[in-house]
Design a protein around this motif. Structure first.
Motif, PDB file in Angstrom:
ATOM      1  N   PRO A  17      41.522-145.493  37.797  1.00  0.00           N
ATOM      2  CA  PRO A  17      41.198-144.403  36.882  1.00  0.00           C
ATOM      3  C   PRO A  17      39.836-143.809  37.178  1.00  0.00           C
ATOM      4  CG  PRO A  17      40.762-146.481  35.829  1.00  0.00           C
ATOM      5  CD  PRO A  17      41.346-146.822  37.185  1.00  0.00           C
ATOM      6  N   TYR A  18      39.623-142.573  36.734  1.00  0.00           N
ATOM      7  CA  TYR A  18      38.354-141.898  36.952  1.00  0.00           C
ATOM      8  C   TYR A  18      37.376-142.358  35.875  1.00  0.00           C
ATOM      9  CZ  TYR A  18      34.918-138.254  37.547  1.00  0.00           C
ATOM     10  OH  TYR A  18      33.755-137.591  37.764  1.00  0.00           O
ATOM     11  N   HIS A  19      36.176-142.768  36.273  1.00  0.00           N
ATOM     12  CA  HIS A  19      35.217-143.293  35.305  1.00  0.00           C
ATOM     13  C   HIS A  19      33.970-142.424  35.164  1.00  0.00           C
ATOM     14  CE1 HIS A  19      37.388-146.956  34.519  1.00  0.00           C
ATOM     15  NE2 HIS A  19      37.434-147.252  35.804  1.00  0.00           N
ATOM     16  N   HIS A  20      33.441-141.916  36.266  1.00  0.00           N
ATOM     17  CA  HIS A  20      32.163-141.222  36.180  1.00  0.00           C
ATOM     18  C   HIS A  20      32.010-140.336  37.403  1.00  0.00           C
ATOM     19  CE1 HIS A  20      30.626-143.868  39.335  1.00  0.00           C
ATOM     20  NE2 HIS A  20      31.208-144.845  38.689  1.00  0.00           N
ATOM     21  N   GLY A  21      30.895-139.600  37.427  1.00  0.00           N
ATOM     22  CA  GLY A  21      30.630-138.752  38.583  1.00  0.00           C
ATOM     23  C   GLY A  21      30.912-137.296  38.282  1.00  0.00           C
ATOM     24  N   ASP A  22      31.210-136.539  39.318  1.00  0.00           N
ATOM     25  CA  ASP A  22      31.409-135.101  39.200  1.00  0.00           C
ATOM     26  C   ASP A  22      32.869-134.821  38.857  1.00  0.00           C
ATOM     27  OD1 ASP A  22      31.563-132.382  39.449  1.00  0.00           O
ATOM     28  OD2 ASP A  22      30.460-132.278  41.335  1.00  0.00           O
ATOM     29  N   LEU A  23      33.158-134.683  37.579  1.00  0.00           N
ATOM     30  CA  LEU A  23      34.541-134.489  37.136  1.00  0.00           C
ATOM     31  C   LEU A  23      35.102-133.169  37.649  1.00  0.00           C
ATOM     32  CD1 LEU A  23      37.011-135.295  35.520  1.00  0.00           C
ATOM     33  CD2 LEU A  23      35.896-134.408  33.454  1.00  0.00           C
ATOM     34  N   ARG A  24      34.280-132.133  37.668  1.00  0.00           N
ATOM     35  CA  ARG A  24      34.762-130.833  38.130  1.00  0.00           C
ATOM     36  C   ARG A  24      35.256-130.920  39.578  1.00  0.00           C
ATOM     37  NH1 ARG A  24      33.353-125.973  40.559  1.00  0.00           N
ATOM     38  NH2 ARG A  24      34.032-124.107  39.405  1.00  0.00           N
ATOM     39  N   THR A  25      34.465-131.559  40.436  1.00  0.00           N
ATOM     40  CA  THR A  25      34.866-131.705  41.834  1.00  0.00           C
ATOM     41  C   THR A  25      36.124-132.547  41.958  1.00  0.00           C
ATOM     42  OG1 THR A  25      32.597-131.441  42.628  1.00  0.00           O
ATOM     43  CG2 THR A  25      34.137-132.557  44.100  1.00  0.00           C
ATOM     44  N   ALA A  26      36.212-133.606  41.154  1.00  0.00           N
ATOM     45  CA  ALA A  26      37.399-134.461  41.186  1.00  0.00           C
ATOM     46  C   ALA A  26      38.646-133.674  40.800  1.00  0.00           C
ATOM     47  CB  ALA A  26      37.209-135.652  40.248  1.00  0.00           C
ATOM     48  N   LEU A  27      38.525-132.802  39.811  1.00  0.00           N
ATOM     49  CA  LEU A  27      39.670-132.003  39.382  1.00  0.00           C
ATOM     50  C   LEU A  27      40.055-130.965  40.437  1.00  0.00           C
ATOM     51  CD1 LEU A  27      38.730-131.513  35.626  1.00  0.00           C
ATOM     52  CD2 LEU A  27      40.677-132.819  36.507  1.00  0.00           C
ATOM     53  N   LEU A  28      39.072-130.371  41.097  1.00  0.00           N
ATOM     54  CA  LEU A  28      39.375-129.408  42.156  1.00  0.00           C
ATOM     55  C   LEU A  28      40.062-130.095  43.336  1.00  0.00           C
ATOM     56  CD1 LEU A  28      36.134-127.218  42.155  1.00  0.00           C
ATOM     57  CD2 LEU A  28      38.388-126.600  41.262  1.00  0.00           C
ATOM     58  N   THR A  29      39.604-131.286  43.675  1.00  0.00           N
ATOM     59  CA  THR A  29      40.238-132.045  44.758  1.00  0.00           C
ATOM     60  C   THR A  29      41.680-132.387  44.398  1.00  0.00           C
ATOM     61  OG1 THR A  29      38.118-132.990  45.435  1.00  0.00           O
ATOM     62  CG2 THR A  29      40.102-134.159  46.131  1.00  0.00           C
ATOM     63  N   GLN A  47      49.760-132.517  35.569  1.00  0.00           N
ATOM     64  CA  GLN A  47      49.902-133.269  36.814  1.00  0.00           C
ATOM     65  C   GLN A  47      48.564-133.420  37.534  1.00  0.00           C
ATOM     66  OE1 GLN A  47      52.457-134.989  37.978  1.00  0.00           O
ATOM     67  NE2 GLN A  47      53.642-134.441  36.165  1.00  0.00           N
ATOM     68  N   VAL A  48      47.719-132.398  37.443  1.00  0.00           N
ATOM     69  CA  VAL A  48      46.385-132.502  38.045  1.00  0.00           C
ATOM     70  C   VAL A  48      45.597-133.609  37.356  1.00  0.00           C
ATOM     71  CG1 VAL A  48      44.165-131.329  38.339  1.00  0.00           C
ATOM     72  CG2 VAL A  48      46.296-130.120  38.843  1.00  0.00           C
ATOM     73  N   ALA A  49      45.659-133.642  36.022  1.00  0.00           N
ATOM     74  CA  ALA A  49      44.952-134.679  35.273  1.00  0.00           C
ATOM     75  C   ALA A  49      45.465-136.066  35.652  1.00  0.00           C
ATOM     76  CB  ALA A  49      45.126-134.441  33.776  1.00  0.00           C
ATOM     77  N   LYS A  50      46.768-136.191  35.772  1.00  0.00           N
ATOM     78  CA  LYS A  50      47.358-137.479  36.151  1.00  0.00           C
ATOM     79  C   LYS A  50      46.887-137.906  37.530  1.00  0.00           C
ATOM     80  CE  LYS A  50      51.852-139.762  36.678  1.00  0.00           C
ATOM     81  NZ  LYS A  50      53.329-139.583  36.592  1.00  0.00           N
ATOM     82  N   ARG A  51      46.866-136.963  38.463  1.00  0.00           N
ATOM     83  CA  ARG A  51      46.448-137.275  39.827  1.00  0.00           C
ATOM     84  C   ARG A  51      44.971-137.677  39.870  1.00  0.00           C
ATOM     85  NH1 ARG A  51      48.465-135.874  45.034  1.00  0.00           N
ATOM     86  NH2 ARG A  51      50.163-134.709  44.056  1.00  0.00           N
ATOM     87  N   ALA A  52      44.149-137.023  39.039  1.00  0.00           N
ATOM     88  CA  ALA A  52      42.716-137.324  39.019  1.00  0.00           C
ATOM     89  C   ALA A  52      42.397-138.566  38.198  1.00  0.00           C
ATOM     90  CB  ALA A  52      41.945-136.131  38.466  1.00  0.00           C
ATOM     91  N   GLY A  53      43.371-139.049  37.422  1.00  0.00           N
ATOM     92  CA  GLY A  53      43.142-140.231  36.613  1.00  0.00           C
ATOM     93  C   GLY A  53      42.292-139.970  35.390  1.00  0.00           C
ATOM     94  N   VAL A  54      42.462-138.770  34.793  1.00  0.00           N
ATOM     95  CA  VAL A  54      41.689-138.417  33.603  1.00  0.00           C
ATOM     96  C   VAL A  54      42.644-138.028  32.484  1.00  0.00           C
ATOM     97  CG1 VAL A  54      39.732-137.647  34.992  1.00  0.00           C
ATOM     98  CG2 VAL A  54      41.476-135.989  34.316  1.00  0.00           C
ATOM     99  N   SER A  55      42.095-137.777  31.312  1.00  0.00           N
ATOM    100  CA  SER A  55      42.930-137.401  30.175  1.00  0.00           C
ATOM    101  C   SER A  55      43.577-136.043  30.421  1.00  0.00           C
ATOM    102  CB  SER A  55      42.093-137.342  28.900  1.00  0.00           C
ATOM    103  OG  SER A  55      41.258-136.201  28.908  1.00  0.00           O
ATOM    104  N   HIS A  56      44.700-135.812  29.757  1.00  0.00           N
ATOM    105  CA  HIS A  56      45.401-134.542  29.917  1.00  0.00           C
ATOM    106  C   HIS A  56      44.551-133.364  29.460  1.00  0.00           C
ATOM    107  CE1 HIS A  56      49.471-136.856  29.686  1.00  0.00           C
ATOM    108  NE2 HIS A  56      48.906-136.941  30.870  1.00  0.00           N
ATOM    109  N   ALA A  57      43.596-133.622  28.568  1.00  0.00           N
ATOM    110  CA  ALA A  57      42.765-132.538  28.036  1.00  0.00           C
ATOM    111  C   ALA A  57      41.619-132.155  28.970  1.00  0.00           C
ATOM    112  CB  ALA A  57      42.200-132.941  26.677  1.00  0.00           C
TER     113      ALA A  57
END
Length: 205
Positions: A17-29, A47-57
């Motif tokens: 799961p995603y814990h910290h760091g640059d969330l914007r970059t993680a979502l773009l990737t 699906q992007v949220a699922k792939r990034a390991g973050v909440s759907h919101a």
């Protein structure tokens, strides 16, 4: 000899799961990877949220909706597109013709390394090209090519269009796997052929 192309492969999607760091970059990737897997029609924030390991919101919080995320991805894509050209220009000869050919080679490098992102930039109407971020980024990419054409002796719209058509046509064909006789060559031989082709579109001197 034409310098070797830079490594332009997209970054790996973040681990879950995603814990910290640059969330914007993680979502773009994650968005770029999702586009590659599902295409523009199957693209969704969930699906992007699922792939990034973050909440759907999380994607909606940062980008509003799917179009907002695609717009941000396209803006970043144009900046990376320019960086690919700059990488080639930085190791090419300083004369204007060589710099213009190098820009064209960077155009091709980007398309071959990031075909999904390349198609989003040039073949999709989903991003908002009137946005305050994407609009200037897209304009800067086009203006760079025009400036290079003018520096190499271009004086007309026809000169600009000829170079753009050549660079974009080669990039699009190679990204789509339609020039296997060229793409299957060793990199140095492939680059030499592509540079020769690009030079045929240079403005007359």
């Amino acid at each position: 000899m034409t310098p070797a192309p830079p490594n332009l492969k997209p970054p790996e999607a973040p681990p879950k799961p995603y814990h910290h760091g640059d969330l914007r970059t993680a979502l773009l990737t994650a968005a770029e990877a999702e586009l590659a897997d599902r295409g523009i029609e199957g693209f969704s924030l969930r699906q992007v949220a699922k792939r990034a390991g973050v909440s759907h919101a999380a994607p909606a919080h940062h980008f509003g909706d799917a179009r907002g995320l695609l717009t941000a991805l396209a803006a970043e894509g144009f900046r990376q597109f320019l960086a690919a050209q700059a990488a080639r220009e930085g190791v090419a000869d300083d004369d204007p013709a060589s710099q213009l050919v190098a820009a064209g080679m960077g155009y091709i490098d980007f398309a071959m390394a990031r075909p999904t992102l390349f198609r989003l930039l040039w073949q999709s109407n989903r991003p908002d090209f009137d946005s305050h971020d994407l609009g200037p980024a897209a304009h800067a990419a086009y203006q760079h090519l025009i400036d290079q054409v003018m520096a190499a002796g271009g004086r007309s719209t026809a000169d600009e269009a000829a170079v753009w058509a050549m660079a974009h046509g080669l990039a699009d064909l190679l990204a789509a796997g339609r020039m296997k006789t060229v793409s299957s060559m060793e990199p140095a031989a492939r680059d030499a052929i592509l540079a020769q082709i690009m030079r045929r579109a240079l403005p007359p001197t």
